[in-house]
Scaffold this motif. Structure first.
Motif, short mmCIF file in Angstrom:
data_model
loop_
_atom_site.label_atom_id
_atom_site.label_comp_id
_atom_site.label_asym_id
_atom_site.label_seq_id
_atom_site.Cartn_x
_atom_site.Cartn_y
_atom_site.Cartn_z
N GLY A 131 53.39 -19.75 -30.69
CA GLY A 131 52.94 -19.54 -32.08
C GLY A 131 53.01 -20.84 -32.86
O GLY A 131 53.65 -21.82 -32.43
N ASP A 132 52.36 -20.84 -34.04
CA ASP A 132 52.27 -22.07 -34.84
C ASP A 132 53.64 -22.58 -35.32
O ASP A 132 53.80 -23.77 -35.58
CB ASP A 132 51.39 -21.83 -36.08
N ASP A 133 54.60 -21.65 -35.49
CA ASP A 133 55.93 -22.07 -36.00
C ASP A 133 56.90 -22.43 -34.88
O ASP A 133 58.05 -22.76 -35.12
CB ASP A 133 56.60 -20.92 -36.77
N ALA A 134 56.46 -22.32 -33.64
CA ALA A 134 57.39 -22.55 -32.52
C ALA A 134 57.92 -23.99 -32.56
O ALA A 134 57.18 -24.93 -32.85
CB ALA A 134 56.68 -22.30 -31.21
N CYS A 135 59.19 -24.13 -32.25
CA CYS A 135 59.79 -25.48 -32.20
C CYS A 135 59.18 -26.25 -31.02
O CYS A 135 59.22 -25.77 -29.88
CB CYS A 135 61.30 -25.34 -32.03
N PRO A 136 58.65 -27.44 -31.27
CA PRO A 136 58.06 -28.21 -30.18
C PRO A 136 59.04 -28.46 -29.03
O PRO A 136 58.64 -28.47 -27.86
CB PRO A 136 57.66 -29.52 -30.85
N ASP A 160 51.79 -17.92 -19.95
CA ASP A 160 50.41 -18.43 -20.14
C ASP A 160 50.20 -18.89 -21.58
O ASP A 160 49.65 -19.95 -21.84
CB ASP A 160 49.38 -17.35 -19.79
N GLU A 161 50.67 -18.04 -22.49
CA GLU A 161 50.54 -18.39 -23.91
C GLU A 161 51.34 -19.66 -24.22
O GLU A 161 50.90 -20.53 -24.97
CB GLU A 161 51.07 -17.20 -24.73
N LEU A 162 52.52 -19.75 -23.60
CA LEU A 162 53.38 -20.93 -23.80
C LEU A 162 52.68 -22.20 -23.30
O LEU A 162 52.70 -23.24 -23.96
CB LEU A 162 54.71 -20.71 -23.09
N LYS A 163 52.06 -22.10 -22.14
CA LYS A 163 51.37 -23.29 -21.58
C LYS A 163 50.23 -23.72 -22.51
O LYS A 163 49.99 -24.92 -22.70
CB LYS A 163 50.79 -22.97 -20.18
N HIS A 164 49.57 -22.74 -23.09
CA HIS A 164 48.48 -23.04 -24.03
C HIS A 164 49.05 -23.73 -25.28
O HIS A 164 48.53 -24.74 -25.74
CB HIS A 164 47.78 -21.72 -24.39
N ARG A 165 50.15 -23.16 -25.81
CA ARG A 165 50.78 -23.75 -27.00
C ARG A 165 51.27 -25.18 -26.69
O ARG A 165 51.16 -26.08 -27.51
CB ARG A 165 51.95 -22.86 -27.47
N ALA A 166 51.80 -25.36 -25.48
CA ALA A 166 52.30 -26.70 -25.11
C ALA A 166 51.16 -27.73 -25.18
O ALA A 166 51.36 -28.85 -25.68
CB ALA A 166 52.90 -26.67 -23.70
N GLN A 167 49.97 -27.36 -24.76
CA GLN A 167 48.83 -28.30 -24.84
C GLN A 167 48.50 -28.61 -26.29
O GLN A 167 48.21 -29.76 -26.65
CB GLN A 167 47.59 -27.70 -24.13
N GLU A 168 48.57 -27.58 -27.14
CA GLU A 168 48.32 -27.80 -28.59
C GLU A 168 49.36 -28.75 -29.16
O GLU A 168 49.04 -29.67 -29.93
CB GLU A 168 48.43 -26.48 -29.36
N VAL A 169 50.63 -28.52 -28.78
CA VAL A 169 51.73 -29.35 -29.31
C VAL A 169 51.55 -30.80 -28.85
O VAL A 169 51.66 -31.74 -29.64
CB VAL A 169 53.10 -28.79 -28.86
N LEU A 170 51.24 -30.97 -27.57
CA LEU A 170 51.10 -32.33 -27.03
C LEU A 170 49.95 -33.07 -27.72
O LEU A 170 50.09 -34.23 -28.11
CB LEU A 170 50.90 -32.29 -25.51
N SER A 171 48.84 -32.37 -27.91
CA SER A 171 47.73 -33.09 -28.54
C SER A 171 48.03 -33.30 -30.03
O SER A 171 47.67 -34.34 -30.59
CB SER A 171 46.39 -32.42 -28.25
N GLY A 172 48.74 -32.35 -30.66
CA GLY A 172 49.15 -32.55 -32.07
C GLY A 172 50.12 -33.72 -32.20
O GLY A 172 50.03 -34.52 -33.14
N LEU A 173 51.03 -33.85 -31.26
CA LEU A 173 51.99 -34.98 -31.30
C LEU A 173 51.23 -36.30 -31.13
O LEU A 173 51.53 -37.29 -31.80
CB LEU A 173 53.04 -34.84 -30.20
N GLU A 174 50.25 -36.31 -30.24
CA GLU A 174 49.47 -37.54 -30.03
C GLU A 174 48.71 -37.95 -31.29
O GLU A 174 48.54 -39.12 -31.58
CB GLU A 174 48.48 -37.35 -28.88
N LYS A 175 48.26 -36.92 -32.05
CA LYS A 175 47.51 -37.23 -33.28
C LYS A 175 48.45 -37.44 -34.46
O LYS A 175 47.98 -37.72 -35.57
CB LYS A 175 46.56 -36.07 -33.59
N GLY A 176 49.74 -37.23 -34.28
CA GLY A 176 50.69 -37.35 -35.39
C GLY A 176 50.57 -36.19 -36.36
O GLY A 176 50.76 -36.35 -37.56
N GLU A 177 50.29 -34.99 -35.83
CA GLU A 177 50.07 -33.84 -36.72
C GLU A 177 51.04 -32.68 -36.45
O GLU A 177 50.80 -31.57 -36.87
CB GLU A 177 48.63 -33.32 -36.52
N ILE A 178 52.08 -32.92 -35.70
CA ILE A 178 53.04 -31.83 -35.40
C ILE A 178 54.38 -32.13 -36.09
O ILE A 178 54.87 -33.24 -35.97
CB ILE A 178 53.24 -31.69 -33.88
#
Ligand SMILES: Cc1cc2nc3c(=O)[nH]c(=O)nc-3n(C[C@H](O)[C@H](O)[C@H](O)COP(=O)(O)OP(=O)(O)OC[C@H]3O[C@@H](n4cnc5c(N)ncnc54)[C@H](O)[C@@H]3O)c2cc1C
Ligand code: SF4
Length: 490
Positions: free
Chosen positions: A431-436, A472-490
């Motif tokens: 989820g969006d609030d999950a701790c990275p 599965d959902e976690l793996k999807h969220r992990a990709q979002e988190v990683l790309s957000g971290l790369e963009k400086g948006e997490i």
């Protein structure tokens, strides 16, 4: 024959190294401020200021004692030594063994003669003989040998108090409604102002640049912090950046203090009954155990060890490491802001937050190592390489540590006050609030499960993956988190 005694910026002690048998009437003492070192990386200004100002103060103290001192600004160390060679024909160069492979090589090629490096308590050959007799290089085994060999906190051949290690008593979270002792401030003199002006920076009052200042820091630790060092050693507090840590690493590492002086003061305080065994043992273990072990491993594992990347981690360093405004993670924002200010945070933020994030995001170990090396006041090759490559990001396939220090948000939440003010929730992994940290911890275990399931210290954690119904959902969220971290948006 006149001798040139070369003093690198990490051997600033009158009674150790090549100065211990120096003769002010005959020898010339040489220090070289390497301009390629200064310009060679984007060093933290506080770090450069500390190293240069300490060296210039030390050079001045030797002049005051009657030594002929040459403090040379040159392109690099060897270029500086060449100036001396041209000035004094036939002069011979002496130094204590250097603290890095690189300097050892260049000074050997130049013809410097070395005496043993006695800025540590364990000769390199002695450590190598211990390491080569071990199946795994367990620090605790080395530490027990050190206690016995150096006869510290021992009674009739057994550890004082009946236990070797009191860590179980030393894992408290930050205390509530607690009054921390005031910070010691170091006032700046003419030499400091001169160095700061050359570097175009404004130093804090955190770090001393003289032997007297370093001794004052040691006294301050022994009198005001040592007794409580143990219990809060692992805590990360919001209302205090140093807790009861000693802040002595910069001085022990640049030579203003010798480790035996620190141990002597600590043992004397314990013998006076001023500190409980859990604090005394915990602190002494850091100095005679961890510090010596890390230096021993640097030399034992060899120069190529720094290039290890056993987990195949190739992500570029994330923007939040250099710019804390690039994240909403309260722990990372606070810690990187602290580093920007003072060039220091204690062991647990280094290991369980900064390195942990680099580990579970799969950040390239060498890029992370270079960043740590540039940012920290107490950094040097011998200490950063094993701490980062071996302990921090497990890039050495477990040569040093039997398991990686990977953790989710629950650990940081338990040991700090960061999570209460954070945009994320340490208990959530999707989820969006999950701790990275929580999301990426599980993702890391899943990515490397084949490697870690064979490790008996990790198998329980890896088997925990089977209980996750939302993988599965976690793996999807992990990709979002990683790309957000790369963009400086997490
Ligand atoms: C990823 C990582 C990177 C690190 N990088 C460095 C570094 O560049 N330089 C450095 O001196 N320490 C490093 N450390 C070790 C430790 O974090 C610092 O020595 C400590 O935070 C310094 O603050 P202090 O003097 O208040 O330490 P205290 O907590 O008061 O500990 C007392 C002393 O123990 C010694 N010590 C404890 N642990 C270690 C260790 N693992 N390696 C070497 N010495 C140790 C230090 O001399 C320190 O001053 C690193 C640890 C990690 C996990
Ligand atoms: S919730 Fe996660 S990201 Fe936020 S402070 Fe806690 S550990 Fe750090």
């Amino acid at each position: 024959m006149k001798r040139a005694l070369y003093i690198p910026f990490d051997q600033l002690h009158r009674k150790y190294g090549v100065l211990k048998d120096a003769n002010a009437a005959e020898d010339v003492v040489v220090l070289v401020e390497s301009q390629s070192m200064i310009r060679g990386a984007d060093w933290h200004p506080e770090r450069l200021f500390f190293l240069i100002s300490s060296a210039r103060h030390f050079a001045q103290s030797l002049r005051d004692e009657g030594f002929e001192v040459r403090y040379i600004k040159a392109d690099n160390t060897v270029a500086g030594l060449k100036i001396i060679k041209n000035e004094f024909s036939g002069i011979e160069f002496f130094a204590a063994e250097q603290s890095s492979f690189r300097l050892t090589r260049s000074l050997t090629e130049f013809g410097v003669q070395f005496i043993e490096n006695d800025f540590f308590l364990t000769p390199r050959a002695l450590f190598a003989s211990w390491a080569s007799s071990q199946k795994s290089y367990l620090m605790e085994n080395f530490y027990r040998k050190q206690r016995t060999r150096l006869d510290i906190l021992m009674e009739h051949g057994a550890p004082i108090g009946g236990q070797w290690n009191y860590d179980k008593e030393n894992r408290l979270p930050p205390p509530k409604n607690y009054t921390w002792p005031p910070y010691l401030e170091h006032h700046r003199d003419e030499i400091d102002h001169e160095v700061a002006a050359e570097l175009s920076m404004q130093p804090t009052t955190t770090w001393a640049t003289t032997r007297d200042g370093a001794l004052a820091q040691l006294r301050n630790f022994i009198e005001n912090h040592f007794g409580k060092f143990g219990p809060y050693e692992d805590a990360m507090a919001l209302d205090n950046w140093a807790l009861h840590h000693s802040l002595l690493s910069p001085y022990i590492n640049n030579g203003l203090l010798h480790p035996s002086e620190v141990i002597h003061a600590a043992v004397a305080a314990f013998n006076r009954g001023d500190v409980p065994i859990e604090s005394a043992e915990g602190f002494i273990r850091q100095i005679i155990g961890w510090r010596e072990y890390i230096n021993g491993m640097y030399w034992y594992l060899g120069e190529d060890y720094r290039d290890n990347n056993a987990l195949g981690a190739h992500r570029d360093l994330l923007p939040l490491f250099s710019d804390p405004t690039k994240t909403s993670m309260n722990c990372m924002k606070t810690i990187v802001t602290d580093i920007k200010k003072r060039s220091w945070v204690h062991h647990i933020p280094r290991l369980m937050v900064l390195s942990n994030l680099a580990l579970i995001t799969g950040t390239n170990p060498q890029q992370f190592l270079d960043w740590m090396r540039r940012e920290f006041i107490d950094a040097a090759d011998w200490v950063m390489v094993p701490n980062v490559i071996g302990m921090g990001v497990h890039a050495d396939a477990g040569q040093m540590m039997s398991k990686p220090y990977a953790a989710g948000g629950a650990y940081i939440s338990r040991m700090s006050g960061y999570c209460k003010g954070c945009a994320y929730n340490p208990k959530l992994r999707v989820g969006d609030d999950a701790c990275p940290f929580t999301t990426l911890y599980w993702d890391f275990l899943d990515r490397h499960k084949e490697t870690f399931v064979k490790n008996h210290r990790m198998s329980q954690q890896v088997n925990g993956l089977k209980r996750l119904s939302d993988l599965d959902e976690l793996k999807h969220r992990a990709q979002e988190v990683l790309s957000g971290l790369e963009k400086g948006e997490i």
